[in-house]
Design a protein around this motif. Structure first.
Motif, PDB file in Angstrom:
ATOM      1  N   ASP A  44      31.951  56.309  39.096  1.00 41.70           N
ATOM      2  CA  ASP A  44      31.254  56.632  37.838  1.00 41.70           C
ATOM      3  C   ASP A  44      32.060  57.632  37.011  1.00 41.70           C
ATOM      4  OD1 ASP A  44      29.147  54.963  38.418  1.00 41.70           O
ATOM      5  OD2 ASP A  44      27.893  56.562  39.283  1.00 41.70           O
ATOM      6  N   ARG A  45      32.894  58.403  37.687  1.00 42.42           N
ATOM      7  CA  ARG A  45      33.682  59.426  36.980  1.00 42.42           C
ATOM      8  C   ARG A  45      35.143  59.025  36.831  1.00 42.42           C
ATOM      9  NH1 ARG A  45      33.799  64.219  40.551  1.00 42.42           N
ATOM     10  NH2 ARG A  45      34.804  65.264  38.804  1.00 42.42           N
ATOM     11  N   PHE A  46      35.637  58.285  37.824  1.00 44.57           N
ATOM     12  CA  PHE A  46      37.067  58.009  37.851  1.00 44.57           C
ATOM     13  C   PHE A  46      37.364  56.531  37.620  1.00 44.57           C
ATOM     14  CE2 PHE A  46      36.573  61.746  40.724  1.00 44.57           C
ATOM     15  CZ  PHE A  46      37.242  62.655  39.917  1.00 44.57           C
ATOM     16  N   PHE A  47      38.529  56.306  37.063  1.00 42.83           N
ATOM     17  CA  PHE A  47      39.088  54.966  36.954  1.00 42.83           C
ATOM     18  C   PHE A  47      39.994  54.789  38.171  1.00 42.83           C
ATOM     19  CE2 PHE A  47      42.693  52.331  35.156  1.00 42.83           C
ATOM     20  CZ  PHE A  47      42.004  51.125  35.118  1.00 42.83           C
ATOM     21  N   VAL A  48      39.517  53.993  39.122  1.00 43.14           N
ATOM     22  CA  VAL A  48      40.217  53.873  40.396  1.00 43.14           C
ATOM     23  C   VAL A  48      41.058  52.596  40.408  1.00 43.14           C
ATOM     24  CG1 VAL A  48      39.928  53.658  42.905  1.00 43.14           C
ATOM     25  CG2 VAL A  48      38.410  55.159  41.581  1.00 43.14           C
ATOM     26  N   VAL A  49      42.295  52.723  40.804  1.00 39.44           N
ATOM     27  CA  VAL A  49      43.235  51.597  40.831  1.00 39.44           C
ATOM     28  C   VAL A  49      43.785  51.448  42.242  1.00 39.44           C
ATOM     29  CG1 VAL A  49      45.377  50.673  39.868  1.00 39.44           C
ATOM     30  CG2 VAL A  49      43.905  52.153  38.459  1.00 39.44           C
ATOM     31  N   CYS A  50      43.745  50.236  42.765  1.00 41.06           N
ATOM     32  CA  CYS A  50      44.363  49.994  44.079  1.00 41.06           C
ATOM     33  C   CYS A  50      45.249  48.760  43.999  1.00 41.06           C
ATOM     34  CB  CYS A  50      43.301  49.816  45.158  1.00 41.06           C
ATOM     35  SG  CYS A  50      44.012  49.629  46.817  1.00 41.06           S
ATOM     36  N   SER A  65      68.432  43.192  43.515  1.00 44.94           N
ATOM     37  CA  SER A  65      67.441  43.084  42.438  1.00 44.94           C
ATOM     38  C   SER A  65      66.484  41.931  42.711  1.00 44.94           C
ATOM     39  CB  SER A  65      68.135  42.811  41.100  1.00 44.94           C
ATOM     40  OG  SER A  65      68.944  43.894  40.756  1.00 44.94           O
ATOM     41  N   LEU A  66      65.291  42.071  42.193  1.00 44.00           N
ATOM     42  CA  LEU A  66      64.366  40.940  42.143  1.00 44.00           C
ATOM     43  C   LEU A  66      64.260  40.505  40.682  1.00 44.00           C
ATOM     44  CD1 LEU A  66      61.532  42.216  44.513  1.00 44.00           C
ATOM     45  CD2 LEU A  66      63.003  40.211  44.907  1.00 44.00           C
ATOM     46  N   PRO A  67      64.295  39.174  40.432  1.00 42.59           N
ATOM     47  CA  PRO A  67      64.247  38.722  39.042  1.00 42.59           C
ATOM     48  C   PRO A  67      62.915  39.020  38.359  1.00 42.59           C
ATOM     49  CG  PRO A  67      64.175  36.857  40.566  1.00 42.59           C
ATOM     50  CD  PRO A  67      64.454  38.078  41.380  1.00 42.59           C
ATOM     51  N   ARG A  68      61.828  38.972  39.120  1.00 38.53           N
ATOM     52  CA  ARG A  68      60.529  39.327  38.554  1.00 38.53           C
ATOM     53  C   ARG A  68      59.598  39.726  39.695  1.00 38.53           C
ATOM     54  NH1 ARG A  68      58.172  34.509  35.389  1.00 38.53           N
ATOM     55  NH2 ARG A  68      56.263  35.729  35.513  1.00 38.53           N
ATOM     56  N   VAL A  69      58.594  40.514  39.352  1.00 35.25           N
ATOM     57  CA  VAL A  69      57.624  40.952  40.352  1.00 35.25           C
ATOM     58  C   VAL A  69      56.224  40.808  39.775  1.00 35.25           C
ATOM     59  CG1 VAL A  69      56.673  42.960  41.570  1.00 35.25           C
ATOM     60  CG2 VAL A  69      59.137  42.547  41.596  1.00 35.25           C
ATOM     61  N   THR A  70      55.382  40.150  40.520  1.00 33.63           N
ATOM     62  CA  THR A  70      53.955  40.127  40.188  1.00 33.63           C
ATOM     63  C   THR A  70      53.272  41.237  40.964  1.00 33.63           C
ATOM     64  OG1 THR A  70      53.985  37.740  39.863  1.00 33.63           O
ATOM     65  CG2 THR A  70      51.829  38.758  40.306  1.00 33.63           C
ATOM     66  N   CYS A  71      52.441  41.983  40.271  1.00 32.17           N
ATOM     67  CA  CYS A  71      51.671  43.030  40.966  1.00 32.17           C
ATOM     68  C   CYS A  71      50.189  42.678  40.902  1.00 32.17           C
ATOM     69  CB  CYS A  71      51.917  44.395  40.336  1.00 32.17           C
ATOM     70  SG  CYS A  71      50.974  45.713  41.129  1.00 32.17           S
ATOM     71  N   ALA A  72      49.570  42.552  42.077  1.00 30.70           N
ATOM     72  CA  ALA A  72      48.127  42.301  42.153  1.00 30.70           C
ATOM     73  C   ALA A  72      47.423  43.630  42.377  1.00 30.70           C
ATOM     74  CB  ALA A  72      47.820  41.345  43.303  1.00 30.70           C
ATOM     75  N   TYR A  73      46.315  43.831  41.696  1.00 27.87           N
ATOM     76  CA  TYR A  73      45.605  45.107  41.845  1.00 27.87           C
ATOM     77  C   TYR A  73      44.137  44.927  41.493  1.00 27.87           C
ATOM     78  CZ  TYR A  73      46.010  45.314  36.736  1.00 27.87           C
ATOM     79  OH  TYR A  73      45.921  45.027  35.403  1.00 27.87           O
ATOM     80  N   GLU A  74      43.344  45.884  41.905  1.00 25.13           N
ATOM     81  CA  GLU A  74      41.935  45.912  41.520  1.00 25.13           C
ATOM     82  C   GLU A  74      41.639  47.268  40.898  1.00 25.13           C
ATOM     83  OE1 GLU A  74      39.134  44.263  44.495  1.00 25.13           O
ATOM     84  OE2 GLU A  74      40.901  43.497  45.551  1.00 25.13           O
ATOM     85  N   THR A  75      40.663  47.286  40.005  1.00 21.98           N
ATOM     86  CA  THR A  75      40.250  48.561  39.409  1.00 21.98           C
ATOM     87  C   THR A  75      38.731  48.676  39.436  1.00 21.98           C
ATOM     88  OG1 THR A  75      39.975  47.805  37.110  1.00 21.98           O
ATOM     89  CG2 THR A  75      42.203  48.407  37.796  1.00 21.98           C
ATOM     90  N   TRP A  76      38.285  49.899  39.443  1.00 25.91           N
ATOM     91  CA  TRP A  76      36.850  50.223  39.403  1.00 25.91           C
ATOM     92  C   TRP A  76      36.655  51.345  38.379  1.00 25.91           C
ATOM     93  CZ3 TRP A  76      39.953  49.383  43.466  1.00 25.91           C
ATOM     94  CH2 TRP A  76      39.585  48.408  44.412  1.00 25.91           C
ATOM     95  N   GLY A  77      35.544  51.349  37.684  1.00 24.96           N
ATOM     96  CA  GLY A  77      35.259  52.394  36.698  1.00 24.96           C
ATOM     97  C   GLY A  77      36.064  52.202  35.421  1.00 24.96           C
TER      98      GLY A  77
END
Lengths: 592, 592
Positions: free
Chosen positions: A101-107, A42-54
């Motif tokens: 312009d149409r989609f909410f993009v997550v990476c 197990s990991l006690p906690r996880v940080t997730c970094a991400y970017e979004t567009w739209g």
């Protein structure tokens, strides 16, 4: 080395031309654990970094997840004009194939990496005094990366992705998503990926890890507080990776012209040859932006990915997935060669999943998925899969109308040599649901896919191994028989996969051809499929109706229906009116 | 890992299964210098270690030089029943292809190695106190290795080798011999080699050297008096080399079945996967028998080998060579791929050198040249090149007699699709000297080569790039036209390379075929080349005599001579007797 060489980009490695500077526009979310990993730790906690567009729309139905490759990060494309370019800049953005312009993009950045999401270089919250995980970071799998992304989806309010898109390790993530979380995506786009690594690719990864882990500065992974890091091992790993991302042809183009004229760089590595100074430069640059423990962690996760080696194992893996699939491979990719994508496609096709497959002709190797020219080739097909569908009105030929008339409504159809998908589109309009096309011409595959049809890039001369016995009610082979080398084998294969086969072909014993032959004493020609010069015709088989009837008798095939017609006079020829002489074209419905 | 895996041999690496024990039967000779090397440095003295088999005959005309690959040694085959097996055991020995009952076989260890001939691990005679050369061993080239072998030849009394035979680096030595020392050999046998390394192969070598030289225990090459040697770097170099010696397919066969079940070995390297434990085992074993400085020295010599990248450069390189050549490549060799052997062959062919080329179909990768099954395939052609020639009496067909009658005596002939070489053998009997055949079927290539003919493995659909303008007086294309895809291009190519072209082909407008077509209403058949079923005929072009005449008119080709005949009646048909109807077969002599 010429100045041009400075622009050489090996491209899992598009990222190589980017700075190691902190990314702007990155958001983070913390998940507090314990987060149980696939292998039990197990990991006690996880940080997730991400970017979004739209913008996410009201019913959260326009979200697209983009998954990055092994040394990539969350910065898939720029956020504004002043922003740095991203690694998939040409594919993602306003008005582009993945249209922000149409989609909410997550990476998101992946678990185990070193670009924002928790990885070995982060402080272990349970350590006292605080110190980075280092080698105590647990062994993770791609399922663990995807598990974090699932939490992110929940956080963002996305219950079902419009699409999950990834290349290389990103493709493995996409496959993991739809196999682990059925119902999680409308479509799954798998680019330059594989069901598992070949033993050859595995061997390269192992050597790379051995180079890192046997670097004395690796110190068992606990090097963060040491003056030296395992830069030598990491650089060697990167050099090796680099070769596997390129094709031999691409390397020849880049390095042959100035082979003995290496660029002068400050390096402890050998610089006898231009390819050597380039690899040294790339290897050393990589150490300034990537962490050795992360490289070991991620490459091991990739190597542990294993959907199986047999059709049955792959079918079991994909059985519950409810997405449609788009699979894209590149002819010169030897790290994840097209044959591995075909294995995925064969399993999906056998499961009656919606799947389109294309092999893009390319010389850029595995890197093709990140190279502008190749993105230009495959972007339109992704755009179509994301819903931009051509619904122009159909015009059917007389031949197509006859073929349609042979197929009762509602039945499933496999169209071999489907061209631009015209017949399939007509079948869809008539309400047929299970429709698959097979085609080899890339422009036709794109046209058919742009109509929202499922089409598979496939050479009929290899039989129909992608399909299982009696999978379709009808197989169509229209105006293709005369161009196939292995006719007898294809007949057997069609009658194995289909309950009935509709085969249309030009009749080589047609009166006009016979007359032309007898009168002119030349290889016969007549308007239509046989209107080619003898030395450059695409045809290689020249059967008459009687010939095909003979073959059917030999093979104990029943001719259930016969339609003959003469284009010249636009008349239908009846079976008792000597069609072998009078019909230009034959349509036969066969069964066994 | 299963017990079987213990027998897995990656095979530049056939040597891997051998002990590091001192070799018996090794002879040595000292050459006292200074011996000036190609790059300007001198060595004060060189010891050359070598082994010999068989007896040199009175006029010293039966000596065969065998050159080993990068990690090989002088022990090519056993000397007696109690001796260890050699690395080319199946090829060399009493009654074998290189027959030690007939030939005096010599295999020297190369300069720079560590198996007897002077190399970096030997004491530098000029050092005081005495110490090994280490990194002060000069950079050498393959020409330097061959220079030592030339001294050995002089010592042995061999003025001209019957043959020089080598695979991989051995092939590069053989090429160096005949280009540096014209007149030094009757024949040169180049196996799995290349004019220079591809940039991809070069990249792998550079990474391997970087791994060795960046191992802290390498200590700039001066490690001989240290407690530790650069075993880690050398092992990694070996692992990497190993992958390049195998094909991806061979690795899949070996390691896929037990991928997750590594053999348990004592190793500091990763052992997560079966391929990993195998590579670790091979890498570590290698360090017990090979010296890191030698590996660096020899691989750099290999990488510096460069006969050029253009046809013209290769032609210049081989211009003065007076040997005959046999070039052998392997379809799955991606380290020295067949295309590189074809480059060598094209240069030799353009120079009118005697050359035979065959590409052996194989899955074993570069290793093929050391693998028993593949040796079994290429050994007979070496045996033929060494003089075991089949001179059985000839029987000519009527067609062959007609073709012969078209070719004035003494002229040069290129026979495209030469089959087993029957026509060429007849031409040779008639006194023609410059004769080259082209063929793709491996059994035919072997038969033609066994007759002592020069035949090149070559796909006519790619044109005739191996040959230069007007290189031959006559080109023959007999009974092949109907199976070629690119007929028009081949016509142009034949008329470029030959002053005249003799083309024979079955006439598709022959009366019997027309009757069969009209009467039976089926794709026409008649005894002869068109006696195939429509769906499995090897033919793909169906021209009549009139069709070919049309093509000649289109291309402004002059028909200088016409011979027509009818096999059924064994009669010749005269041009005014409507051959397009009455002749089964046509022979045309064309020029432009």
């Amino acid at each position: 080395m010429t100045e041009n060489s400075a622009n050489l980009r090996g491209a899992e490695s598009t990222d190589d031309v980017r700075s190691a500077a902190p990314l702007k526009h990155v958001q983070t979310i913390d998940f507090v654990g314990p987060i149980v990993l696939e292998l039990g730790i197990s990991l006690p906690r996880v940080t997730c970094a991400y970017e979004t567009w739209g913008q996410l729309n009201g019913d959260a139905s326009n979200a697209v997840l983009v998954c990055h490759a092994i040394t990539g990060d969350s910065h898939a494309t720029r956020h504004d004009e002043n922003d740095d370019a991203g690694w998939w800049e040409q594919l993602i953005g306003p008005g582009k194939a993945i249209d922000t312009d149409r989609f909410f993009v997550v990476c998101p950045n992946v678990l185990g990496g070193c670009r924002g999401t928790t990885g070995p270089s982060d402080i272990d919250p349970l350590s006292n005094p605080p110190k980075p995980y280092g080698a105590s970071f647990p062994r993770i799998t791609i399922a663990d990366m995807v598990g974090v992304q699932k939490r992110l989806a929940d956080h963002l309010g996305v219950k079902r992705w419009r699409s999950i898109v990834g290349g290389s390790l990103g493709g493995h993530q996409a496959m993991t998503w739809v196999t682990r979380y059925p119902g999680s995506a409308d479509s799954c786009v798998i680019i330059a990926s594989s069901p598992r690594l070949s033993s050859q690719s595995l061997g390269f990864d192992i050597i790379a890890r051995n180079a890192i882990q046997s670097d004395p500065n690796f110190a068992g992974g606990q090097y963060y507080d040491k003056p030296q890091r395992p830069d030598t091992g990491l650089a060697i790993a990167r050099m090796l990776g680099h070769i596997t991302y390129l094709s031999s042809e691409a390397m020849a183009d880049k390095f042959d012209p100035d082979r003995h004229d290496p660029r002068q760089i400050a390096s402890g590595f050998e610089q006898q040859f231009s390819v050597g100074s380039y690899l040294a430069h790339q290897g050393e640059k990589f150490t300034t932006r990537f962490d050795a423990n992360s490289y070991v962690t991620l490459s091991m996760a990739l190597d542990l990915f294993d959907l199986g080696s047999t059709r049955l194992q792959l079918m079991e893996a994909f059985d519950e997935a409810d997405s449609s699939f788009l699979v894209i491979s590149f002819s010169s990719d030897w790290l994840f060669p097209p044959s591995q994508s075909r294995d995925i496609v064969a399993a999906l096709a056998a499961l009656d999943k919606q799947v389109t497959y294309t092999e893009v002709t390319s010389t850029a190797g595995h890197d093709s998925f990140l190279v502008d020219r190749e993105i230009g080739q495959y972007a339109p097909i992704i755009e179509a899969r994301l819903g931009k569908v051509d619904r122009s009105p159909l015009t059917l030929t007389r031949l197509e109308e006859f073929i349609l008339s042979c197929i009762p409504s509602g039945l499933s159809v496999l169209d071999l040599g489907c061209g631009d998908g015209n017949l399939m589109a007509a079948l869809r309009e008539r309400g047929h649901e299970k429709l698959v096309g097979v085609e080899v011409a890339q422009d036709n595959i794109l046209k058919a896919a742009s109509r929202g049809l499922n089409v598979i890039d496939y050479d009929l001369n290899t039989g129909l191994p992608a399909f299982i016995d009696n999978q379709f009610d009808f197989i169509v082979l229209s105006s293709t028989l005369q161009a196939v080398a292995n006719v007898a084998e294809l007949f057997d294969e069609m009658l194995r996969v289909g309950k009935r086969v509709v085969v249309s072909f030009p009749n080589f014993a047609y009166r006009t051809l016979r007359e032309d032959y007898v009168v002119r004493g030349r290889s016969p020609r007549a308007p239509g499929e046989f209107n080619y010069c003898w030395y450059d015709t695409p045809n290689r088989r020249f059967p008459s109706i009687a010939d095909v009837m003979d073959l059917c008798r030999e093979k104990n095939v029943t001719v259930e229906q016969e339609i003959y017609f003469d284009s010249a006079t636009q008349t239908q020829i009846w079976p008792d009116d000597d069609p072998n002489l009078n019909a230009e074209t034959a349509i036969l419905v066969l069964s066994r």
